[in-house]
Motif scaffolding. Structure first.
Motif, PDB file in Angstrom:
ATOM      1  N   LEU A 126       0.752  -1.122   0.111  1.00 48.26           N
ATOM      2  CA  LEU A 126      -0.340   0.033  -0.066  1.00 48.26           C
ATOM      3  C   LEU A 126       0.777   1.319   0.132  1.00 48.26           C
ATOM      4  O   LEU A 126       1.798   1.335   0.552  1.00 48.26           O
ATOM      5  N   ASP A 127       0.304   2.210  -0.635  1.00 43.12           N
ATOM      6  CA  ASP A 127       1.021   2.865  -0.627  1.00 43.12           C
ATOM      7  C   ASP A 127       1.134   3.928   0.337  1.00 43.12           C
ATOM      8  O   ASP A 127       0.661   4.450   1.337  1.00 43.12           O
ATOM      9  N   GLN A 128       2.490   4.057   0.886  1.00 40.17           N
ATOM     10  CA  GLN A 128       3.041   4.797   2.887  1.00 40.17           C
ATOM     11  C   GLN A 128       2.406   5.754   2.923  1.00 40.17           C
ATOM     12  O   GLN A 128       2.290   6.552   4.220  1.00 40.17           O
ATOM     13  N   GLU A 129       3.073   6.848   1.826  1.00 38.40           N
ATOM     14  CA  GLU A 129       2.555   8.654   1.988  1.00 38.40           C
ATOM     15  C   GLU A 129       1.004   8.737   2.151  1.00 38.40           C
ATOM     16  O   GLU A 129       0.779   9.068   3.211  1.00 38.40           O
ATOM     17  N   LEU A 130       0.514   7.849   1.255  1.00 39.87           N
ATOM     18  CA  LEU A 130      -0.917   7.856   1.652  1.00 39.87           C
ATOM     19  C   LEU A 130      -1.527   7.473   2.862  1.00 39.87           C
ATOM     20  O   LEU A 130      -2.472   8.340   3.152  1.00 39.87           O
ATOM     21  N   LEU A 131      -1.064   6.712   3.083  1.00 40.53           N
ATOM     22  CA  LEU A 131      -1.653   5.438   4.973  1.00 40.53           C
ATOM     23  C   LEU A 131      -1.630   6.367   5.709  1.00 40.53           C
ATOM     24  O   LEU A 131      -2.099   6.625   6.328  1.00 40.53           O
ATOM     25  N   ALA A 132      -0.237   7.201   5.654  1.00 41.67           N
ATOM     26  CA  ALA A 132       0.361   8.339   6.950  1.00 41.67           C
ATOM     27  C   ALA A 132      -0.602   9.257   6.685  1.00 41.67           C
ATOM     28  O   ALA A 132      -0.781  10.206   7.865  1.00 41.67           O
ATOM     29  N   GLU A 133      -0.658   9.738   5.588  1.00 46.95           N
ATOM     30  CA  GLU A 133      -1.691  11.185   5.208  1.00 46.95           C
ATOM     31  C   GLU A 133      -3.833  11.019   6.208  1.00 46.95           C
ATOM     32  O   GLU A 133      -3.726  11.282   6.813  1.00 46.95           O
ATOM     33  N   LEU A 134      -3.682  10.162   6.384  1.00 46.69           N
ATOM     34  CA  LEU A 134      -5.020   9.147   6.179  1.00 46.69           C
ATOM     35  C   LEU A 134      -4.444   8.815   7.756  1.00 46.69           C
ATOM     36  O   LEU A 134      -5.964   9.405   8.266  1.00 46.69           O
ATOM     37  N   MET A 135      -4.010   8.677   8.669  1.00 44.99           N
ATOM     38  CA  MET A 135      -3.992   8.200   9.810  1.00 44.99           C
ATOM     39  C   MET A 135      -3.478   9.345  10.076  1.00 44.99           C
ATOM     40  O   MET A 135      -4.461   9.674  11.551  1.00 44.99           O
ATOM     41  N   ASP A 136      -3.209  10.412  10.345  1.00 43.79           N
ATOM     42  CA  ASP A 136      -2.796  11.975  10.406  1.00 43.79           C
ATOM     43  C   ASP A 136      -4.427  12.217  10.660  1.00 43.79           C
ATOM     44  O   ASP A 136      -4.422  13.390  11.604  1.00 43.79           O
ATOM     45  N   GLU A 137      -4.886  12.669   9.529  1.00 42.09           N
ATOM     46  CA  GLU A 137      -6.609  12.552   9.287  1.00 42.09           C
ATOM     47  C   GLU A 137      -7.583  12.251  10.292  1.00 42.09           C
ATOM     48  O   GLU A 137      -8.318  12.777  11.236  1.00 42.09           O
ATOM     49  N   ASN A 138      -7.264  11.006  10.523  1.00 40.17           N
ATOM     50  CA  ASN A 138      -8.612  10.228  11.199  1.00 40.17           C
ATOM     51  C   ASN A 138      -7.662  10.386  13.229  1.00 40.17           C
ATOM     52  O   ASN A 138      -8.360  10.486  13.663  1.00 40.17           O
ATOM     53  N   SER A 139      -6.438  10.874  13.598  1.00 38.13           N
ATOM     54  CA  SER A 139      -6.147  11.518  14.752  1.00 38.13           C
ATOM     55  C   SER A 139      -6.580  12.785  14.869  1.00 38.13           C
ATOM     56  O   SER A 139      -7.091  13.020  16.066  1.00 38.13           O
ATOM     57  N   ARG A 140      -7.262  12.817  13.905  1.00 39.57           N
ATOM     58  CA  ARG A 140      -8.073  14.408  14.437  1.00 39.57           C
ATOM     59  C   ARG A 140     -10.083  14.196  14.278  1.00 39.57           C
ATOM     60  O   ARG A 140     -10.097  15.420  14.705  1.00 39.57           O
TER      61      ARG A 140
END
Ligand code: SF4
Length: 405
Positions: A154-168
């Protein structure tokens, strides 16, 4: 049997010469598979592609991982054409597909579809450019693409972005939901990007493969609700033997019953000595069992029990099944519709006549303690009773005569 209503998807065309394999829209659910040969070995690869195609694979994917493999692809195609095999080839690209498709135009032309993995097409600034190069090749040579996301890459950059969004989020999603969202977003945003670059959206097929049954169902339900691209289904790394077969059948059947899925692959790990074609057989059996397609006449047989002390009916069921399958390459052409035929071979008269009536031809072999007679039903009516030592041979002749008639 009533096949489920399909989700309405766009239709892609995967073409080689006169052979056009449509995927999606009103096309039947297609079967595909993949070789496990080194593509550089042209002869071995062409032989395996042909075996898979003859087993029923309507597209065959081959690995294109190095310049040598890319250089070999046109020769694999040439060998297949010489063998009279026009099954479309799909190139499986990871990491360097942009370079291989650009530097080896004969490879790009010989393939009918490119599999692009947005998870490893490039990082940072290069990602868009390298993805774009593959899409440009598809447009230049008029090829279909599968944007194939896999949770193993999986695209790790995208995953990191979504995890960041999720934390908010006020109520954050659980980790699995974030993963599903990343898979779906990666596939759909890549497809939209390809369309923005000018690729006809009809020529885009999407997949989001995972290796857990419930995960696959959840991801594809989400994916199918958010786009109308044709979808390729498959439980990735399903595993070996019975486990892989059952897990694939369970996952694919749930989704197919929902009308989700335009093409399928069963990713079995072959056991030592097991033919690669087994995955195509399993895929065909899933579609046939679901009532979505017919490939070979079906043989209904009971499991046997204490009422059958001999193995005669099991042997007859096996022999008839093998005979019908072996005849199909010729019969399919000579007797159109024969693949829909149903034969019943039953072990005694408890369920034998009833099951035989539901089949086109059925036989109940005499069970333990029954009179040595085998009633045969044709088109729901009792046609004759076989006796003596030639019951199996005579039943074979009756089946043959039925097909010819
Ligand atoms: Fe047993 Fe007869 Fe039923 Fe077959 S049909 S499982 S032999 S009872």
């Amino acid at each position: 049997m009533v096949a489920p209503a399909a989700r309405k998807s766009r239709q892609a065309r995967v073409v080689w010469g006169d052979r056009v394999v449509t995927v999606g829209g009103d096309a039947p659910v297609r079967i595909q598979s993949m070789t496990n040969t080194d593509t550089v070995d042209v002869i071995e690869t062409a032989i395996q592609v042909k075996e898979l195609a003859q087993a029923g694979s309507e597209m065959v994917r081959i690995t294109v991982n190095t310049p040598e493999a890319a250089a070999a692809v046109p020769y694999v195609r040439e060998q297949l054409d010489r063998m009279g095999e026009n099954v479309p080839l799909v190139g499986d690209f990871h990491y360097n597909g942009h370079r291989l498709l650009t530097e080896f135009p004969d490879c790009a032309k010989a393939l009918s579809k490119y599999r692009i993995n947005p998870g490893n097409v490039g990082k940072g600034d290069k990602k868009d450019k390298q993805f774009g190069q593959m899409i440009e090749a598809a447009m230049q040579y008029d090829k279909a693409v599968r944007i194939g996301v896999n949770w193993g890459s999986l695209d790790q950059e995208l995953l990191a972005e979504l995890m960041d969004e999720n934390s908010r989020r006020a109520v954050p999603w659980d980790g699995r939901q974030v993963m599903y969202e990343a898979l779906i977003t990666s596939a759909i945003s890549s497809a939209r990007r390809a369309e923005e670059m000018g690729l006809n959206g009809d020529q885009i097929i999407l997949s989001c493969k995972v290796s857990g049954v419930q995960d696959l169902v959840a991801v594809y339900r989400g994916l199918s609700a958010r786009c109308d691209y044709a979808l390729h289904l498959g439980l990735t790394e399903a595993g070996m033997g019975t486990k892989g077969t059952v897990a694939s059948a369970a996952a694919l059947s749930i989704l197919l019953q929902d009308g989700i899925g335009d093409t399928i692959r069963v990713s079995l790990t072959p056991q030592p000595g097991e033919a690669r074609t087994q995955e195509v057989v399993v895929a065909s059996e899933i579609l046939q069992a679901m009532g979505m397609r017919s490939f070979v006449p079906s043989v209904t047989a009971c499991p046997g029990c204490g009422r059958t002390t001999s193995t005669t009916f099991q042997e007859l069921a096996r022999d008839i099944d093998q005979h019908l399958r072996s005849q199909m390459p010729v019969w399919r052409v000579k007797y159109p519709g024969v693949e829909k035929m149903k034969v019943a071979v039953m072990g005694c008269i408890v369920n034998g006549p009833g099951e035989s009536k539901h089949a086109d031809i059925g036989i109940s072999l005499p069970g333990n303690g029954e009179s040595p007679a085998a009633p045969v039903f044709i088109d729901g009516e009792k046609a004759m009773t076989l006796r003596g030592d030639r019951i199996a041979q005579e039943f074979h002749e009756i089946v043959q005569a039925y097909v010819e008639r």
